[in-house]
Design a protein around this motif. Structure first.
Motif, PDB file in Angstrom:
ATOM      1  N   VAL A  12      -2.701  24.318   9.851  1.00  0.00           N
ATOM      2  CA  VAL A  12      -3.323  24.098  11.392  1.00  0.00           C
ATOM      3  C   VAL A  12      -4.221  23.244  11.148  1.00  0.00           C
ATOM      4  O   VAL A  12      -5.593  23.291  10.625  1.00  0.00           O
ATOM      5  CB  VAL A  12      -3.410  25.261  12.021  1.00  0.00           C
ATOM      6  N   GLN A  13      -4.534  22.007  11.888  1.00  0.00           N
ATOM      7  CA  GLN A  13      -5.407  21.710  12.157  1.00  0.00           C
ATOM      8  C   GLN A  13      -6.124  21.137  13.260  1.00  0.00           C
ATOM      9  O   GLN A  13      -5.978  21.292  14.735  1.00  0.00           O
ATOM     10  CB  GLN A  13      -5.256  19.880  12.273  1.00  0.00           C
ATOM     11  N   LEU A  14      -7.268  21.032  13.356  1.00  0.00           N
ATOM     12  CA  LEU A  14      -8.196  21.833  14.563  1.00  0.00           C
ATOM     13  C   LEU A  14      -9.838  20.800  14.872  1.00  0.00           C
ATOM     14  O   LEU A  14     -10.383  19.906  13.605  1.00  0.00           O
ATOM     15  CB  LEU A  14      -9.241  22.901  14.110  1.00  0.00           C
ATOM     16  N   CYS A  60     -11.737  22.956  21.566  1.00  0.00           N
ATOM     17  CA  CYS A  60     -11.657  22.955  19.743  1.00  0.00           C
ATOM     18  C   CYS A  60      -9.421  23.085  19.860  1.00  0.00           C
ATOM     19  O   CYS A  60      -9.646  23.748  20.858  1.00  0.00           O
ATOM     20  CB  CYS A  60     -11.804  24.753  18.737  1.00  0.00           C
ATOM     21  N   ALA A  61      -9.605  21.444  19.249  1.00  0.00           N
ATOM     22  CA  ALA A  61      -7.644  22.033  19.369  1.00  0.00           C
ATOM     23  C   ALA A  61      -7.554  21.553  18.627  1.00  0.00           C
ATOM     24  O   ALA A  61      -7.641  21.409  17.403  1.00  0.00           O
ATOM     25  CB  ALA A  61      -7.580  20.302  20.060  1.00  0.00           C
ATOM     26  N   ALA A  62      -6.270  22.511  18.361  1.00  0.00           N
ATOM     27  CA  ALA A  62      -4.986  22.800  17.315  1.00  0.00           C
ATOM     28  C   ALA A  62      -4.002  22.239  17.360  1.00  0.00           C
ATOM     29  O   ALA A  62      -3.594  22.506  18.615  1.00  0.00           O
ATOM     30  CB  ALA A  62      -5.014  24.689  17.543  1.00  0.00           C
ATOM     31  N   ASP A 112      -8.824  30.398   7.699  1.00  0.00           N
ATOM     32  CA  ASP A 112      -7.173  29.832   6.611  1.00  0.00           C
ATOM     33  C   ASP A 112      -7.903  28.204   7.283  1.00  0.00           C
ATOM     34  O   ASP A 112      -7.643  27.761   6.040  1.00  0.00           O
ATOM     35  CB  ASP A 112      -5.957  29.970   6.940  1.00  0.00           C
ATOM     36  N   TYR A 113      -8.558  28.384   7.873  1.00  0.00           N
ATOM     37  CA  TYR A 113      -8.419  26.317   8.596  1.00  0.00           C
ATOM     38  C   TYR A 113      -9.051  26.634   9.571  1.00  0.00           C
ATOM     39  O   TYR A 113     -10.224  27.552  10.096  1.00  0.00           O
ATOM     40  CB  TYR A 113      -7.302  26.267   8.801  1.00  0.00           C
ATOM     41  N   TRP A 114     -10.046  25.526   9.040  1.00  0.00           N
ATOM     42  CA  TRP A 114     -11.300  24.673  10.153  1.00  0.00           C
ATOM     43  C   TRP A 114     -11.674  23.498  10.363  1.00  0.00           C
ATOM     44  O   TRP A 114     -11.184  22.063   9.955  1.00  0.00           O
ATOM     45  CB  TRP A 114     -12.925  25.138   8.345  1.00  0.00           C
TER      46      TRP A 114
END
Length: 124
Positions: A2-4, A22-24, A112-114
Protein backbone atom coordinates in the motif's frame (compact mmCIF):
# COMPACT_ATOMS: atom_id res chain seq x y z
CA UNK A 1 1.88 -3.15 -0.84
CA UNK A 2 0.00 0.00 0.00
CA UNK A 3 1.39 3.38 -0.96
CA UNK A 4 0.44 6.40 1.12
CA UNK A 5 0.95 10.03 0.24
CA UNK A 6 0.21 12.80 2.72
CA UNK A 7 -0.47 16.40 1.83
CA UNK A 8 -1.86 19.56 3.36
CA UNK A 9 0.79 20.44 5.87
CA UNK A 10 2.10 23.95 6.28
CA UNK A 11 2.63 26.93 8.52
CA UNK A 12 -0.34 28.11 10.58
CA UNK A 13 -0.89 30.52 13.43
CA UNK A 14 -1.95 29.17 16.81
CA UNK A 15 -5.71 28.86 16.95
CA UNK A 16 -5.91 28.22 13.24
CA UNK A 17 -6.91 25.15 11.23
CA UNK A 18 -5.41 22.79 8.70
CA UNK A 19 -6.68 19.72 6.89
CA UNK A 20 -4.30 16.92 6.09
CA UNK A 21 -5.01 14.34 3.41
CA UNK A 22 -3.63 10.86 2.92
CA UNK A 23 -4.19 9.18 -0.43
CA UNK A 24 -3.84 5.40 -0.49
CA UNK A 25 -3.04 3.32 -3.56
CA UNK A 26 -1.89 -0.17 -4.38
CA UNK A 27 -3.31 -3.13 -2.48
CA UNK A 28 -5.81 -1.07 -0.54
CA UNK A 29 -8.01 -4.13 -0.10
CA UNK A 30 -5.58 -5.31 2.56
CA UNK A 31 -6.03 -2.08 4.53
CA UNK A 32 -8.71 -2.07 7.22
CA UNK A 33 -7.58 0.74 9.47
CA UNK A 34 -5.88 4.05 8.79
CA UNK A 35 -4.05 6.00 11.43
CA UNK A 36 -2.41 9.36 11.84
CA UNK A 37 0.75 9.69 13.89
CA UNK A 38 3.07 12.60 14.51
CA UNK A 39 6.62 13.23 15.60
CA UNK A 40 7.55 16.58 17.06
CA UNK A 41 11.09 17.95 17.29
CA UNK A 42 13.05 15.94 19.82
CA UNK A 43 10.06 13.74 20.58
CA UNK A 44 9.07 10.18 19.89
CA UNK A 45 6.40 9.38 17.34
CA UNK A 46 2.95 9.42 18.90
CA UNK A 47 -0.52 8.32 17.92
CA UNK A 48 -3.04 10.95 16.89
CA UNK A 49 -6.15 9.27 15.48
CA UNK A 50 -7.41 6.17 13.68
CA UNK A 51 -10.41 5.16 11.60
CA UNK A 52 -11.71 2.04 9.88
CA UNK A 53 -12.38 2.05 6.16
CA UNK A 54 -15.71 0.38 6.87
CA UNK A 55 -17.76 -0.64 9.83
CA UNK A 56 -17.44 2.67 11.62
CA UNK A 57 -15.31 3.65 14.55
CA UNK A 58 -12.74 6.30 15.30
CA UNK A 59 -10.15 6.62 18.02
CA UNK A 60 -8.30 9.71 19.21
CA UNK A 61 -5.41 10.54 21.45
CA UNK A 62 -6.51 12.52 24.49
CA UNK A 63 -4.28 15.40 23.43
CA UNK A 64 -6.29 16.03 20.25
CA UNK A 65 -9.78 14.90 21.24
CA UNK A 66 -12.30 17.63 20.54
CA UNK A 67 -9.91 19.53 18.27
CA UNK A 68 -9.03 17.03 15.53
CA UNK A 69 -11.41 14.99 13.39
CA UNK A 70 -10.44 11.99 11.29
CA UNK A 71 -12.63 11.07 8.32
CA UNK A 72 -12.46 9.06 5.13
CA UNK A 73 -13.66 9.07 1.55
CA UNK A 74 -13.75 5.46 0.42
CA UNK A 75 -14.41 6.40 -3.20
CA UNK A 76 -11.17 8.37 -3.25
CA UNK A 77 -9.22 6.01 -0.97
CA UNK A 78 -8.36 9.07 1.05
CA UNK A 79 -8.29 9.75 4.76
CA UNK A 80 -8.37 13.23 6.22
CA UNK A 81 -7.33 14.83 9.46
CA UNK A 82 -9.12 18.10 10.15
CA UNK A 83 -7.17 20.00 12.77
CA UNK A 84 -8.66 22.97 14.60
CA UNK A 85 -7.61 25.17 17.49
CA UNK A 86 -4.01 24.33 16.73
CA UNK A 87 -1.39 24.84 19.38
CA UNK A 88 2.37 25.23 19.20
CA UNK A 89 2.72 21.75 20.68
CA UNK A 90 0.94 20.33 17.63
CA UNK A 91 4.02 21.19 15.58
CA UNK A 92 5.29 17.93 14.12
CA UNK A 93 5.72 15.82 11.04
CA UNK A 94 2.42 14.05 10.54
CA UNK A 95 2.38 10.56 9.10
CA UNK A 96 -0.49 8.41 7.93
CA UNK A 97 -0.32 4.67 8.24
CA UNK A 98 -2.26 1.67 7.02
CA UNK A 99 -3.03 -1.39 9.10
CA UNK A 100 -4.29 -4.82 8.07
CA UNK A 101 -5.81 -5.48 11.48
CA UNK A 102 -9.40 -4.45 12.14
CA UNK A 103 -8.39 -3.13 15.54
CA UNK A 104 -8.31 0.62 16.08
CA UNK A 105 -4.93 0.83 17.72
CA UNK A 106 -2.60 3.52 18.94
CA UNK A 107 0.35 1.15 18.66
CA UNK A 108 2.55 1.87 15.67
CA UNK A 109 3.42 -1.84 15.40
CA UNK A 110 -0.18 -2.48 14.31
CA UNK A 111 0.40 -0.53 11.11
CA UNK A 112 2.14 -2.02 8.12
CA UNK A 113 2.65 0.85 5.70
CA UNK A 114 3.61 4.46 6.25
CA UNK A 115 3.65 7.64 4.24
CA UNK A 116 6.58 10.01 3.97
CA UNK A 117 5.06 12.59 6.28
CA UNK A 118 3.97 16.19 5.99
CA UNK A 119 5.24 19.02 8.17
CA UNK A 120 2.86 21.05 10.30
CA UNK A 121 4.28 24.09 12.04
CA UNK A 122 2.15 26.13 14.43
CA UNK A 123 3.48 29.54 15.44
CA UNK A 124 2.20 31.90 18.09
Amino acid sequence: QVQLVESGGGLVQAGGSLRLSCAASGRTGSSYVMGWFRQGPGKEREFVAAIRWSGGGTYYADSVKGRFTISRDNAKNTVYLQMQSLKAEDTAVYYCASGSSFILSMASRRYDYWGQGTQVTVFS
